[in-house]
Design a protein around this motif. Structure first.
Motif, PDB file in Angstrom:
ATOM      1  N   ALA A   8       0.989  -1.167   0.055  1.00 13.76           N
ATOM      2  CA  ALA A   8      -0.236   0.029   0.156  1.00 13.76           C
ATOM      3  C   ALA A   8       0.770   1.254   0.093  1.00 13.76           C
ATOM      4  O   ALA A   8       0.511   2.245  -0.580  1.00 13.76           O
ATOM      5  N   ARG A   9       2.118   1.261   0.718  1.00 12.48           N
ATOM      6  CA  ARG A   9       2.952   2.252   0.673  1.00 12.48           C
ATOM      7  C   ARG A   9       4.259   2.002  -0.222  1.00 12.48           C
ATOM      8  O   ARG A   9       5.306   2.782   0.214  1.00 12.48           O
ATOM      9  N   HIS A  10       3.993   1.788  -1.351  1.00 11.05           N
ATOM     10  CA  HIS A  10       5.234   1.232  -2.191  1.00 11.05           C
ATOM     11  C   HIS A  10       6.100   2.090  -2.530  1.00 11.05           C
ATOM     12  O   HIS A  10       7.134   1.916  -2.526  1.00 11.05           O
ATOM     13  N   ALA A  11       5.579   3.491  -2.763  1.00 10.74           N
ATOM     14  CA  ALA A  11       6.608   4.520  -3.289  1.00 10.74           C
ATOM     15  C   ALA A  11       7.249   5.190  -1.771  1.00 10.74           C
ATOM     16  O   ALA A  11       8.391   5.734  -1.687  1.00 10.74           O
ATOM     17  N   GLU A  12       6.513   5.099  -0.638  1.00 11.14           N
ATOM     18  CA  GLU A  12       7.239   5.442   0.692  1.00 11.14           C
ATOM     19  C   GLU A  12       8.411   4.599   1.214  1.00 11.14           C
ATOM     20  O   GLU A  12       9.170   5.123   1.795  1.00 11.14           O
ATOM     21  N   VAL A  13       8.066   3.288   0.955  1.00 11.76           N
ATOM     22  CA  VAL A  13       9.173   2.522   1.593  1.00 11.76           C
ATOM     23  C   VAL A  13      10.700   2.845   0.996  1.00 11.76           C
ATOM     24  O   VAL A  13      11.529   2.860   1.809  1.00 11.76           O
ATOM     25  N   PRO A  14      10.705   2.741  -0.376  1.00 11.29           N
ATOM     26  CA  PRO A  14      12.045   3.162  -1.019  1.00 11.29           C
ATOM     27  C   PRO A  14      12.582   4.530  -0.435  1.00 11.29           C
ATOM     28  O   PRO A  14      13.796   4.663  -0.199  1.00 11.29           O
ATOM     29  N   ASP A  15      11.598   5.588  -0.578  1.00 17.87           N
ATOM     30  CA  ASP A  15      11.959   6.954  -0.311  1.00 17.87           C
ATOM     31  C   ASP A  15      12.740   6.975   1.173  1.00 17.87           C
ATOM     32  O   ASP A  15      13.546   7.748   1.675  1.00 17.87           O
ATOM     33  N   SER A  16      11.751   6.242   2.284  1.00 23.90           N
ATOM     34  CA  SER A  16      12.328   6.293   3.649  1.00 23.90           C
ATOM     35  C   SER A  16      13.432   5.664   3.765  1.00 23.90           C
ATOM     36  O   SER A  16      14.317   5.940   4.661  1.00 23.90           O
ATOM     37  N   VAL A  17      13.656   4.484   3.049  1.00 24.12           N
ATOM     38  CA  VAL A  17      15.020   3.697   3.283  1.00 24.12           C
ATOM     39  C   VAL A  17      16.271   4.407   2.933  1.00 24.12           C
ATOM     40  O   VAL A  17      17.150   4.441   3.596  1.00 24.12           O
ATOM     41  N   VAL A  18      16.045   5.247   1.721  1.00 23.52           N
ATOM     42  CA  VAL A  18      17.217   6.107   1.245  1.00 23.52           C
ATOM     43  C   VAL A  18      17.342   7.276   2.285  1.00 23.52           C
ATOM     44  O   VAL A  18      18.540   7.491   2.518  1.00 23.52           O
ATOM     45  N   ALA A  19      16.368   7.937   2.392  1.00 18.57           N
ATOM     46  CA  ALA A  19      16.446   9.015   3.255  1.00 18.57           C
ATOM     47  C   ALA A  19      16.918   8.782   4.751  1.00 18.57           C
ATOM     48  O   ALA A  19      17.960   9.796   5.377  1.00 18.57           O
ATOM     49  N   ASP A  20      16.467   7.957   5.285  1.00 17.09           N
ATOM     50  CA  ASP A  20      16.889   7.540   6.600  1.00 17.09           C
ATOM     51  C   ASP A  20      18.140   6.538   6.795  1.00 17.09           C
ATOM     52  O   ASP A  20      18.479   6.468   8.090  1.00 17.09           O
ATOM     53  N   ARG A  21      18.492   6.050   5.844  1.00 13.50           N
ATOM     54  CA  ARG A  21      19.813   5.194   5.853  1.00 13.50           C
ATOM     55  C   ARG A  21      19.286   4.142   6.696  1.00 13.50           C
ATOM     56  O   ARG A  21      20.282   3.488   7.323  1.00 13.50           O
ATOM     57  N   GLU A  22      18.243   3.865   6.721  1.00 11.46           N
ATOM     58  CA  GLU A  22      17.686   2.503   7.922  1.00 11.46           C
ATOM     59  C   GLU A  22      16.942   1.287   6.688  1.00 11.46           C
ATOM     60  O   GLU A  22      16.320   1.680   6.013  1.00 11.46           O
ATOM     61  N   GLU A  23      17.270   0.012   7.315  1.00 12.34           N
ATOM     62  CA  GLU A  23      16.856  -0.899   6.410  1.00 12.34           C
ATOM     63  C   GLU A  23      15.452  -1.064   6.978  1.00 12.34           C
ATOM     64  O   GLU A  23      14.871  -0.718   7.832  1.00 12.34           O
ATOM     65  N   VAL A  24      14.501  -1.666   6.083  1.00 15.90           N
ATOM     66  CA  VAL A  24      13.184  -2.039   6.497  1.00 15.90           C
ATOM     67  C   VAL A  24      13.064  -3.509   6.042  1.00 15.90           C
ATOM     68  O   VAL A  24      13.550  -4.120   4.999  1.00 15.90           O
ATOM     69  N   VAL A  25      12.695  -4.167   7.270  1.00 17.88           N
ATOM     70  CA  VAL A  25      12.477  -5.790   7.029  1.00 17.88           C
ATOM     71  C   VAL A  25      10.705  -5.965   6.596  1.00 17.88           C
ATOM     72  O   VAL A  25      10.037  -5.579   7.168  1.00 17.88           O
ATOM     73  N   VAL A  26      10.538  -6.844   5.544  1.00 18.46           N
ATOM     74  CA  VAL A  26       9.408  -7.007   5.061  1.00 18.46           C
ATOM     75  C   VAL A  26       9.130  -8.329   5.122  1.00 18.46           C
ATOM     76  O   VAL A  26       9.843  -9.512   4.387  1.00 18.46           O
ATOM     77  N   PRO A  27       8.234  -8.847   6.235  1.00 20.78           N
ATOM     78  CA  PRO A  27       7.959 -10.378   6.371  1.00 20.78           C
ATOM     79  C   PRO A  27       7.030 -10.817   5.281  1.00 20.78           C
ATOM     80  O   PRO A  27       6.191  -9.991   4.738  1.00 20.78           O
ATOM     81  N   ARG A  28       7.214 -11.955   4.987  1.00 24.77           N
ATOM     82  CA  ARG A  28       6.254 -12.733   3.922  1.00 24.77           C
ATOM     83  C   ARG A  28       5.878 -13.833   4.263  1.00 24.77           C
ATOM     84  O   ARG A  28       6.407 -14.744   5.025  1.00 24.77           O
ATOM     85  N   ALA A  29       4.417 -13.852   4.322  1.00 24.00           N
ATOM     86  CA  ALA A  29       3.724 -15.201   4.721  1.00 24.00           C
ATOM     87  C   ALA A  29       4.155 -16.388   4.019  1.00 24.00           C
ATOM     88  O   ALA A  29       4.095 -16.359   2.759  1.00 24.00           O
ATOM     89  N   GLY A  30       4.720 -17.352   4.601  1.00 24.82           N
ATOM     90  CA  GLY A  30       5.024 -18.528   4.013  1.00 24.82           C
ATOM     91  C   GLY A  30       6.333 -18.416   3.503  1.00 24.82           C
ATOM     92  O   GLY A  30       7.084 -19.589   3.072  1.00 24.82           O
ATOM     93  N   HIS A  31       6.939 -17.401   3.528  1.00 26.43           N
ATOM     94  CA  HIS A  31       8.579 -17.232   3.157  1.00 26.43           C
ATOM     95  C   HIS A  31       9.225 -16.586   3.984  1.00 26.43           C
ATOM     96  O   HIS A  31       8.798 -16.002   4.947  1.00 26.43           O
ATOM     97  N   GLU A  32      10.744 -16.617   3.525  1.00 24.61           N
ATOM     98  CA  GLU A  32      11.563 -15.823   4.426  1.00 24.61           C
ATOM     99  C   GLU A  32      11.386 -14.117   4.306  1.00 24.61           C
ATOM    100  O   GLU A  32      10.979 -13.813   3.191  1.00 24.61           O
ATOM    101  N   PRO A  33      11.439 -13.483   5.284  1.00 22.59           N
ATOM    102  CA  PRO A  33      11.483 -11.954   5.068  1.00 22.59           C
ATOM    103  C   PRO A  33      12.757 -11.480   3.943  1.00 22.59           C
ATOM    104  O   PRO A  33      13.729 -12.410   3.959  1.00 22.59           O
TER     105      PRO A  33
END
Length: 67
Positions: A8-33
């Motif tokens: 839902a926030r597809h554009a916001e995630v990369p922007d925040s990752v680059v701006a904050d220099r912090e990683e974002v962990v994305v969990p996935r049902a039935g798969h490794e994050p």
């Protein structure tokens, strides 16, 4: 961050990752994050891993943090 939230926030995630220099962990049902990192953080991590491959590189990195 839950996967549906990241979609839902597809554009916001990369922007925040680059701006904050912090990683974002994305969990996935039935798969490794997955982890989203900025190119700068990724390059720095790769460089550090490369330098730590040999004893001379380890000494240089440890010496770089000494006063």
């Amino acid at each position: 961050m839950a996967y549906p939230g990241s979609r839902a926030r597809h554009a916001e995630v990369p922007d925040s990752v680059v701006a904050d220099r912090e990683e974002v962990v994305v969990p996935r049902a039935g798969h490794e994050p997955v982890v989203v990192v900025s190119p700068a953080v990724y390059a720095s991590s790769r460089e550090t891993a490369y330098r730590l491959r040999g004893p001379a590189g380890v000494r240089r990195l440890l010496g770089a943090n000494s006063p």
